[in-house]
Every structure is written in structure tokens, then in C-alpha cells.
Design an enzyme around this catalytic site. Structure first.
Site, PDB file in Angstrom:
ATOM      1  N   GLY A 170      38.605  10.721  -0.604  1.00  0.00           N
ATOM      2  CA  GLY A 170      39.819  11.071   0.126  1.00  0.00           C
ATOM      3  C   GLY A 170      40.408   9.894   0.864  1.00  0.00           C
ATOM      4  N   ARG A 229      42.134  14.180  -8.265  1.00  0.00           N
ATOM      5  CA  ARG A 229      42.080  13.047  -7.347  1.00  0.00           C
ATOM      6  C   ARG A 229      41.432  11.842  -8.024  1.00  0.00           C
ATOM      7  NH1 ARG A 229      40.976  13.906  -0.842  1.00  0.00           N
ATOM      8  NH2 ARG A 229      43.192  13.875  -0.458  1.00  0.00           N
ATOM      9  N   ALA A 261      43.023   4.109  10.852  1.00  0.00           N
ATOM     10  CA  ALA A 261      44.133   5.055  11.045  1.00  0.00           C
ATOM     11  C   ALA A 261      44.971   5.045   9.781  1.00  0.00           C
ATOM     12  CB  ALA A 261      44.976   4.649  12.253  1.00  0.00           C
ATOM     13  N   LEU A 269      33.630  10.790  17.989  1.00  0.00           N
ATOM     14  CA  LEU A 269      34.359  11.907  18.599  1.00  0.00           C
ATOM     15  C   LEU A 269      35.037  11.455  19.890  1.00  0.00           C
ATOM     16  CD1 LEU A 269      31.917  14.956  18.218  1.00  0.00           C
ATOM     17  CD2 LEU A 269      33.894  14.383  16.815  1.00  0.00           C
ATOM     18  N   PHE A 324      39.628  10.021  23.407  1.00  0.00           N
ATOM     19  CA  PHE A 324      40.303   9.101  24.344  1.00  0.00           C
ATOM     20  C   PHE A 324      41.712   8.748  23.855  1.00  0.00           C
ATOM     21  CE2 PHE A 324      37.500   6.955  27.638  1.00  0.00           C
ATOM     22  CZ  PHE A 324      36.581   7.988  27.686  1.00  0.00           C
ATOM     23  N   LEU A 325      41.836   8.489  22.554  1.00  0.00           N
ATOM     24  CA  LEU A 325      43.159   8.134  22.023  1.00  0.00           C
ATOM     25  C   LEU A 325      44.134   9.294  22.198  1.00  0.00           C
ATOM     26  CD1 LEU A 325      42.016   6.262  18.777  1.00  0.00           C
ATOM     27  CD2 LEU A 325      43.178   5.233  20.750  1.00  0.00           C
ATOM     28  N   CYS A 328      42.597  14.704  12.267  1.00  0.00           N
ATOM     29  CA  CYS A 328      41.363  14.518  13.041  1.00  0.00           C
ATOM     30  C   CYS A 328      41.434  14.766  14.530  1.00  0.00           C
ATOM     31  CB  CYS A 328      40.810  13.126  12.768  1.00  0.00           C
ATOM     32  SG  CYS A 328      40.269  12.980  11.053  1.00  0.00           S
ATOM     33  N   LYS A 378      40.907  18.481  15.491  1.00  0.00           N
ATOM     34  CA  LYS A 378      39.612  19.012  15.039  1.00  0.00           C
ATOM     35  C   LYS A 378      38.451  18.330  15.761  1.00  0.00           C
ATOM     36  CE  LYS A 378      38.186  16.469  10.899  1.00  0.00           C
ATOM     37  NZ  LYS A 378      37.048  15.727  11.411  1.00  0.00           N
TER      38      LYS A 378
HETATM   39  P1  NAD Z   1      39.797  14.267   2.505  1.00  0.00           P
HETATM   40  O1  NAD Z   1      39.945  15.728   2.522  1.00  0.00           O
HETATM   41  O2  NAD Z   1      40.981  13.402   2.209  1.00  0.00           O
HETATM   42  O3  NAD Z   1      38.665  13.846   1.460  1.00  0.00           O
HETATM   43  C1  NAD Z   1      37.445  14.486   1.332  1.00  0.00           C
HETATM   44  C2  NAD Z   1      37.073  14.543  -0.132  1.00  0.00           C
HETATM   45  O4  NAD Z   1      35.753  15.063  -0.244  1.00  0.00           O
HETATM   46  C3  NAD Z   1      37.975  15.457  -0.968  1.00  0.00           C
HETATM   47  O5  NAD Z   1      38.579  14.717  -2.006  1.00  0.00           O
HETATM   48  C4  NAD Z   1      37.020  16.536  -1.501  1.00  0.00           C
HETATM   49  O6  NAD Z   1      37.309  16.944  -2.823  1.00  0.00           O
HETATM   50  C5  NAD Z   1      35.686  15.806  -1.444  1.00  0.00           C
HETATM   51  N1  NAD Z   1      34.537  16.716  -1.425  1.00  0.00           N
HETATM   52  C6  NAD Z   1      34.323  17.802  -0.645  1.00  0.00           C
HETATM   53  N2  NAD Z   1      33.132  18.360  -0.937  1.00  0.00           N
HETATM   54  C7  NAD Z   1      32.579  17.623  -1.910  1.00  0.00           C
HETATM   55  C8  NAD Z   1      31.360  17.691  -2.635  1.00  0.00           C
HETATM   56  N3  NAD Z   1      30.459  18.661  -2.377  1.00  0.00           N
HETATM   57  N4  NAD Z   1      31.117  16.772  -3.583  1.00  0.00           N
HETATM   58  C9  NAD Z   1      32.025  15.805  -3.841  1.00  0.00           C
HETATM   59  N5  NAD Z   1      33.201  15.667  -3.200  1.00  0.00           N
HETATM   60  C10 NAD Z   1      33.470  16.575  -2.245  1.00  0.00           C
HETATM   61  O7  NAD Z   1      39.181  13.867   3.922  1.00  0.00           O
HETATM   62  P2  NAD Z   1      39.321  12.472   4.707  1.00  0.00           P
HETATM   63  O8  NAD Z   1      40.627  12.458   5.451  1.00  0.00           O
HETATM   64  O9  NAD Z   1      38.985  11.353   3.790  1.00  0.00           O
HETATM   65  O10 NAD Z   1      38.194  12.654   5.797  1.00  0.00           O
HETATM   66  C11 NAD Z   1      36.828  12.605   5.452  1.00  0.00           C
HETATM   67  C12 NAD Z   1      36.013  12.488   6.718  1.00  0.00           C
HETATM   68  O11 NAD Z   1      36.344  11.274   7.394  1.00  0.00           O
HETATM   69  C13 NAD Z   1      36.263  13.600   7.744  1.00  0.00           C
HETATM   70  O12 NAD Z   1      35.042  13.891   8.381  1.00  0.00           O
HETATM   71  C14 NAD Z   1      37.225  12.970   8.730  1.00  0.00           C
HETATM   72  O13 NAD Z   1      37.082  13.533  10.017  1.00  0.00           O
HETATM   73  C15 NAD Z   1      36.774  11.535   8.733  1.00  0.00           C
HETATM   74  N6  NAD Z   1      37.825  10.553   9.075  1.00  0.00           N
HETATM   75  C16 NAD Z   1      39.077  10.672   8.558  1.00  0.00           C
HETATM   76  C17 NAD Z   1      40.043   9.695   8.849  1.00  0.00           C
HETATM   77  C18 NAD Z   1      41.437   9.774   8.297  1.00  0.00           C
HETATM   78  O14 NAD Z   1      42.267   8.948   8.672  1.00  0.00           O
HETATM   79  N7  NAD Z   1      41.786  10.710   7.442  1.00  0.00           N
HETATM   80  C19 NAD Z   1      39.699   8.588   9.623  1.00  0.00           C
HETATM   81  C20 NAD Z   1      38.397   8.490  10.118  1.00  0.00           C
HETATM   82  C21 NAD Z   1      37.461   9.484   9.823  1.00  0.00           C
HETATM   83  C1  UGA Z   2      43.365   8.448  14.334  1.00  0.00           C
HETATM   84  C2  UGA Z   2      42.699   7.280  15.052  1.00  0.00           C
HETATM   85  O1  UGA Z   2      43.723   6.380  15.507  1.00  0.00           O
HETATM   86  C3  UGA Z   2      41.745   6.541  14.134  1.00  0.00           C
HETATM   87  O2  UGA Z   2      41.077   5.514  14.854  1.00  0.00           O
HETATM   88  C4  UGA Z   2      40.732   7.538  13.590  1.00  0.00           C
HETATM   89  O3  UGA Z   2      39.852   6.899  12.680  1.00  0.00           O
HETATM   90  C5  UGA Z   2      41.453   8.659  12.892  1.00  0.00           C
HETATM   91  O4  UGA Z   2      42.352   9.297  13.822  1.00  0.00           O
HETATM   92  C6  UGA Z   2      40.550   9.728  12.387  1.00  0.00           C
HETATM   93  O5  UGA Z   2      39.447   9.902  12.854  1.00  0.00           O
HETATM   94  O6  UGA Z   2      41.064  10.432  11.499  1.00  0.00           O
HETATM   95  P1  UGA Z   2      45.362   8.734  12.604  1.00  0.00           P
HETATM   96  O7  UGA Z   2      45.248  10.174  12.957  1.00  0.00           O
HETATM   97  O8  UGA Z   2      45.371   8.345  11.181  1.00  0.00           O
HETATM   98  O9  UGA Z   2      44.148   7.911  13.279  1.00  0.00           O
HETATM   99  O10 UGA Z   2      46.686   8.133  13.262  1.00  0.00           O
HETATM  100  P2  UGA Z   2      47.080   7.664  14.747  1.00  0.00           P
HETATM  101  O11 UGA Z   2      47.790   6.387  14.646  1.00  0.00           O
HETATM  102  O12 UGA Z   2      45.948   7.741  15.681  1.00  0.00           O
HETATM  103  O13 UGA Z   2      48.145   8.772  15.155  1.00  0.00           O
HETATM  104  C7  UGA Z   2      47.770  10.108  15.429  1.00  0.00           C
HETATM  105  C8  UGA Z   2      48.965  10.878  15.949  1.00  0.00           C
HETATM  106  O14 UGA Z   2      49.314  10.446  17.264  1.00  0.00           O
HETATM  107  C9  UGA Z   2      50.228  10.714  15.109  1.00  0.00           C
HETATM  108  O15 UGA Z   2      50.888  11.940  15.003  1.00  0.00           O
HETATM  109  C10 UGA Z   2      51.049   9.718  15.909  1.00  0.00           C
HETATM  110  O16 UGA Z   2      52.423   9.792  15.657  1.00  0.00           O
HETATM  111  C11 UGA Z   2      50.694  10.154  17.317  1.00  0.00           C
HETATM  112  N1  UGA Z   2      50.915   9.099  18.337  1.00  0.00           N
HETATM  113  C12 UGA Z   2      50.238   7.928  18.269  1.00  0.00           C
HETATM  114  C13 UGA Z   2      51.779   9.344  19.386  1.00  0.00           C
HETATM  115  O17 UGA Z   2      52.393  10.427  19.478  1.00  0.00           O
HETATM  116  N2  UGA Z   2      51.962   8.372  20.344  1.00  0.00           N
HETATM  117  C14 UGA Z   2      51.301   7.182  20.300  1.00  0.00           C
HETATM  118  O18 UGA Z   2      51.503   6.350  21.210  1.00  0.00           O
HETATM  119  C15 UGA Z   2      50.413   6.947  19.237  1.00  0.00           C
END
Ligand code: NAD
Ligand code: UGA
Length: 455
Positions: free
Chosen positions: A12, A40, A162, A219, A224-225, A274, A277
Site C-alpha cells: 500500500g 494493486r 507523510a 502513536l 502530537f502532530l 492515520c 485512527k
Molecule cells: P494500505 O491500505 O494502503 O495498504 C495495506 C495493504 O495490505 C493493502 O494493499 C492490502 O491488500 C494488504 N493486505 C492486507 N491484508 C493482507 C494479507 N493478509 N496479506 C497480504 N496483504 C494484505 O495501508 P497503508 O496506508 O500502506 O498503511 C499500512 C500501515 O502503515 C498502517 O498500519 C498505517 O497506520 C501505517 N502508516 C501509514 C502511513 C500512510 O501515510 N498511509 C504512514 C505511516 C504509517
Molecule cells: C501523517 C504524519 O505527518 C506522518 O508522519 C505519519 O507517518 C502519517 O500521518 C501516518 O502515520 O499515516 P499524512 O497523514 O500523510 O502524514 O499527512 P500530513 O501532512 O500529516 O497531513 C495530515 C492532515 O493534516 C492533512 O489533512 C493536512 O492537510 C492537515 N494539516 C497538516 C493541517 O490541516 N494543517 C497543518 O498545518 C498541517
């Protein structure tokens, strides 16, 4: 010929870019990214990647087919690799105990069991997904359940990228965090993961800790952000009552080096998959340890975000003479932030739904997220327009939902000319020149500063 074989389960927003970066920077390793979602995986093998992320295609192209491979053969990837990142989704639970707050760990646990089933040699299993503190203990219990002598070491290596800046964040991370057990085996596994990142990340930016600190830090970092955004959004409401200007307040406060200037932009609310959640999960964990005051403290960050979204819609309705029935309203932007097609938890979803409840005619434009918007609002009577000029034509109001750079440089005079009068502009991201737009004829409603009105 490869010195390490690395697998990642979950292709993902995190699994795809992080593994592509490791593969590009470390041609000596074989990197296999596996997912059960065939569409995907197929997309990762083309130049139309499944996610939009500036610069990502170049990174993927540098390594794909050389040492970066995408597959649906999860079992095969597990068997081949000695290091397995697990990057599956960990959404908020929607059912049963902890529904609406706790993390749903079913996908994670399924992967852990698959790793257990397929492994005949020792593995390092890495928590890349964001997980509740203490999950590593559960993982160790599951992975060591067979008792056949195959050793698993669980490492926490949370991801801080991000969306929209993933490539830059991965190339030059503020820090990489690697947590392990502090046993000899744990420390050895920790070093193996440090060695991967040390291929391009300076040593002082690779931070190690115990496994629980690493899990919890992820978490807390998101909490904090998000808290900063809720803090400034709460002040935007006060600014509107007092004729202070939230941009000026944020600037003045952020110049204090103890506070810092980033993440102080008032907005219609934070979105993304994120923040909400992870805070809900933090709240749930605090509750489960009986820390009710701590739970309430963090919960208020989400309450304030919901208030900000509601406040935005209420202000629109009030400004437009308390009725928006049959009025065409153009939402400029639908992704949760600029430079991504991701719309998960986007405030635009809430705003669009509320406007439709009030029977407005909603039209949505976005440079990258229209496909996801169609999915989010499936069945709703919404019009979609690629072209923002087309979206605004005949509209009573334009509302900026996403801070796309291109919205700053549109021909706003042309847009004004094509709209119903009086024409309203609600800037949910505070990105436009409000006074200039007022002079063009718009009634402009910024966030956190007085409106510019012609009546
Ligand atoms: P996502 O939904 O984009 O990707 C997850 C993938 O895992 C999906 O493609 C799904 O098909 C696959 N999957 C689920 N179950 C599976 C299984 N049993 N076997 C194989 N594949 C499987 O999610 P994401 O945004 O990449 O987030 C993944 C994790 O990283 C989450 O815990 C999220 O909190 C964390 N995270 C996300 C971000 C972000 O910016 N999106 C940033 C930091 C951390
Ligand atoms: C956020 C964190 O910034 C990442 O460090 C983290 O890895 C990620 O979550 C995660 O765990 O998924 P992301 O959600 O991709 O990243 O994007 P951000 O840039 O943090 O923005 C989050 C939301 O806050 C957006 O809707 C953005 O528009 C909003 N935002 C951001 C504001 O409203 N004001 C600001 O000053 C900054």
C-alpha cells in the site's frame, strides 16, 4: 548473488514506497513486495502506479525487475526472505469490543500466522504497520506457538512518511526508529535492520530503543502532530470572533523556536488514514490501563477536529442566507491534502455529505482524486469535473478543500465572471489572496480572520 532477501507483506501507501526506496538504495538486496490484492500488484508492475506520489515512479523504475519484485505469491515471498516487513492496514475496529476506537489487528494476525505456517528457517519479522504498544508480545506468542525450533525475532520499525512527500521523507528521514528486545538475539536483529537503513541514512538519524518505546512513539508522534492542528484550529474560531488573524497568530507563535512553525496551518480539519485512527487507538489503550484523564485529553484533539469541520459547513450556510437548497457549490479539491490522490478521512467527504443533506447541488473537482471521490460518494447525486473552471460555472459558491498549488494561480477573474451572483468563496485552507478576490467581486470567507463582504 543478493546479500539479503527482504520481503514486505502489504503493497500500500507504506509498503510500496518504503520497499522501492530500500531496493533503489541497496542493489545488493533482493526486495519482494507481496499483497493479496492482485489489481494493486499488477499496477505496481506498470507505470500507472496504484498510488500517486511525486517522484515515486522514478524510484520504482530504478529498481523494478533488478532487485525489486511485486507478487501475489505471499507464501513464496515469506519462504524466500530472512527479513519480513509487515505493512498491512490496521484500521479502527468497526465491530465488537473496542469498536470505533481499538485497532483492528485481524490483517496483521493473519500475516503472522502465514509467516508461521510457511517458515522453515529463522526470520526477523518487522512491524512496519502502526500498532498498539505491546503488539510485539502478541506477535511473539503467535510466532513461537509451533515450538519447532524456528526462531522469530520481532522488531518495531514504524514509518513516519507523510503522503505527498513520501519520496523525500524516505530519502532524508528526520529519523528512522528501530525497536527490539534487549536480549542478545534482539540486539543482533536490531543491528541487521540498522544496517539496511545505514546504506543511505546518516548514523545519527537512526535511533534505536526498546520495542515498546518504538511502538508507542509512532502513536505519540501522530497524536502530537494532530494536536498542533487542533490547537491552531481552535484558535481560528476565536480569531473569527475577535478580528485577530490566525495566520498572523500562527506566525508569531511559531517563530518561538521552542514551538516551531510547522503544522500550524489552520484548516477545515485534518484528514488522512492515520491521525484519527491512531489517536482513537491511543485513547483506547489509555482507557484500558485506567488512565481516563489521559484518554480524555487526547480525545479532545479529535473532538476539536470534528468541530472545525462542522463549523466550516455551518459558516457556509449562514453566509449564503441560511439556505443552500438547489444552490450549486463547487468543492475545489477532494484529497485529504495536496499531492496525493488519497481521500481517506478527507474533510471534503464530510463537507460534501453535509452540503447534500442541505440539498445543495455539489460539484467536485480535483487534479488527482476524482476516482477516489466517486468511490467515497458512491450513489450520491454529485457532479464531477476535471476542469475547475467547468466546476465553478454557474456555481453560487466555491469552497477550497485541498491546498493544491494550482488553485493559487487559477484565473479567478474568469471564475468570478462565470458564477452566480453574489459569488461566495470559502477558503478551507487559507491559500488564496483574500483581499484580491474580494476586489474581483467575491464575498470571501477565510478561516480564522474576518470575512470580506460586499453587503
Ligand atoms: P494500505 O491500505 O494502503 O495498504 C495495506 C495493504 O495490505 C493493502 O494493499 C492490502 O491488500 C494488504 N493486505 C492486507 N491484508 C493482507 C494479507 N493478509 N496479506 C497480504 N496483504 C494484505 O495501508 P497503508 O496506508 O500502506 O498503511 C499500512 C500501515 O502503515 C498502517 O498500519 C498505517 O497506520 C501505517 N502508516 C501509514 C502511513 C500512510 O501515510 N498511509 C504512514 C505511516 C504509517
Ligand atoms: C501523517 C504524519 O505527518 C506522518 O508522519 C505519519 O507517518 C502519517 O500521518 C501516518 O502515520 O499515516 P499524512 O497523514 O500523510 O502524514 O499527512 P500530513 O501532512 O500529516 O497531513 C495530515 C492532515 O493534516 C492533512 O489533512 C493536512 O492537510 C492537515 N494539516 C497538516 C493541517 O490541516 N494543517 C497543518 O498545518 C498541517
Amino acid at each position: 548473488m543478493f546479500t539479503k532477501r527482504i520481503a514486505c507483506i502489504g503493497a500500500g501507501y507504506v509498503g510500496g514506497p518504503t520497499m522501492a526506496m530500500i531496493a533503489m538504495k541497496c542493489p545488493q538486496y533482493k526486495v519482494i513486495v507481496a499483497d493479496l490484492n492482485k489489481a494493486r500488484i499488477d499496477a505496481w508492475q506498470t507505470d500507472s502506479l496504484p498510488i500517486y506520489e511525486p517522484g515515486l515512479l522514478d524510484v520504482v523504475q530504478a529498481a523494478r525487475g533488478r532487485n525489486l519484485f511485486f507478487t501475489t505469491d505471499i507464501a513464496g515471498a515469506i519462504r524466500e526472505a530472512e527479513i519480513i516487513f509487515v505493512s498491512v492496514n490496521t484500521p479502527t475496529k468497526t465491530f465488537g469490543e473496542g469498536a470505533g476506537r481499538a485497532a483492528d489487528l485481524q490483517y496483521w494476525e493473519k500475516v503472522a500466522r502465514e509467516i508461521l505456517r510457511e517458515s522453515t528457517s529463522p526470520k526477523i519479522v518487522i512491524e512496519k504497520s502502526t500498532l498498539p504498544v505491546k503488539t510485539a508480545q502478541t506477535m511473539e506468542t503467535i510466532l513461537n506457538a509451533k515450538g519447532d525450533g524456528v526462531h522469530f525475532e520481532v522488531i518495531s520499525n514504524p514509518e513516519f512518511l507523510a503522503e505527498g512527500t513520501a519520496v523525500k521523507d524516505l530519502l532524508e528521514p528526520d529519523r528512522v526508529l528501530i525497536g527490539s528486545r534487549e536480549t542478545p538475539e534482539g540486539l543482533k536483529a536490531r543491528q541487521e535492520i540498522v544496517d539496511i537503513y545505514a546504506n543511505w541514512v546518516p548514523a545519527e538519524r537512526i535511533v534505536t530503543s526498546n520495542v515498546w518505546s518504538a511502538e508507542l512513539s509512532k502513536l505519540v508522534a501522530n497524536a502530537f502532530l494532530a494536536q498542533r492542528i487542533s490547537s491552531i484550529n481552535s484558535i481560528s474560531a476565536l480569531c473569527e470572533k475577535t478580528e485577530a488573524n490566525v495566520r498572523e497568530v500562527a506566525h508569531a507563535v511559531g517563530m518561538d523556536s521552542r514551538v516551531g512553525s510547522r503544522f500550524l496551518n489552520a484548516s477545515v480539519g485534518f484528514g488522512g488514514s492515520c491521525f484519527k485512527k491512531d489517536i482513537l487507538n491511543l485513547v483506547y489503550i489509555c482507557e484500558s490501563y485506567g488512565l481516563h484523564e489521559v484518554a480524555r485529553y487526547w480525545e479532545s484533539v479529535i473532538t476539536m477536529n470534528e468541530y472545525q469541520e462542522q463549523r466550516f459547513v455551518r459558516a457556509m450556510i449562514r453566509a449564503m442566507f441560511n439556505t443552500i437548497v438547489d444552490k450549486r457549490i463547487a468543492l475545489f479539491g477532494f484529497s485529504f491534502k495536496a499531492d496525493t490522490s488519497d481521500t481517506r478521512e478527507s474533510p471534503a467527504i464530510f463537507v460534501a455529505r453535509k452540503l447534500m443533506e442541505e440539498r445543495a447541488r455539489v460539484v467536485i473537482t480535483d487534479p488527482k482524486a476524482i476516482e477516489n471521490a466517486r468511490h467515497d460518494l458512491e450513489g450520491a447525486p454529485v457532479e464531477y469535473a476535471e476542469d475547475p473552471y467547468q466546476a465553478a460555472r454557474g456555481a453560487h459558491a466555491v469552497a477550497i478543500m485541498t491546498e493544491w498549488e494550482e488553485y493559487r494561480t487559477l484565473d479567478w477573474g474568469k471564475i468570478y465572471g462565470s458564477m452566480e451572483k453574489p459569488a461566495f468563496l470559502f477558503d478551507g485552507r487559507n491559500i488564496l489572496d483574500h483581499k484580491g478576490l474580494y476586489e474581483l467581486g467575491f464575498n470571501v470567507y477565510p478561516l480564522g480572520s474576518p470575512a470580506y463582504r460586499h453587503f
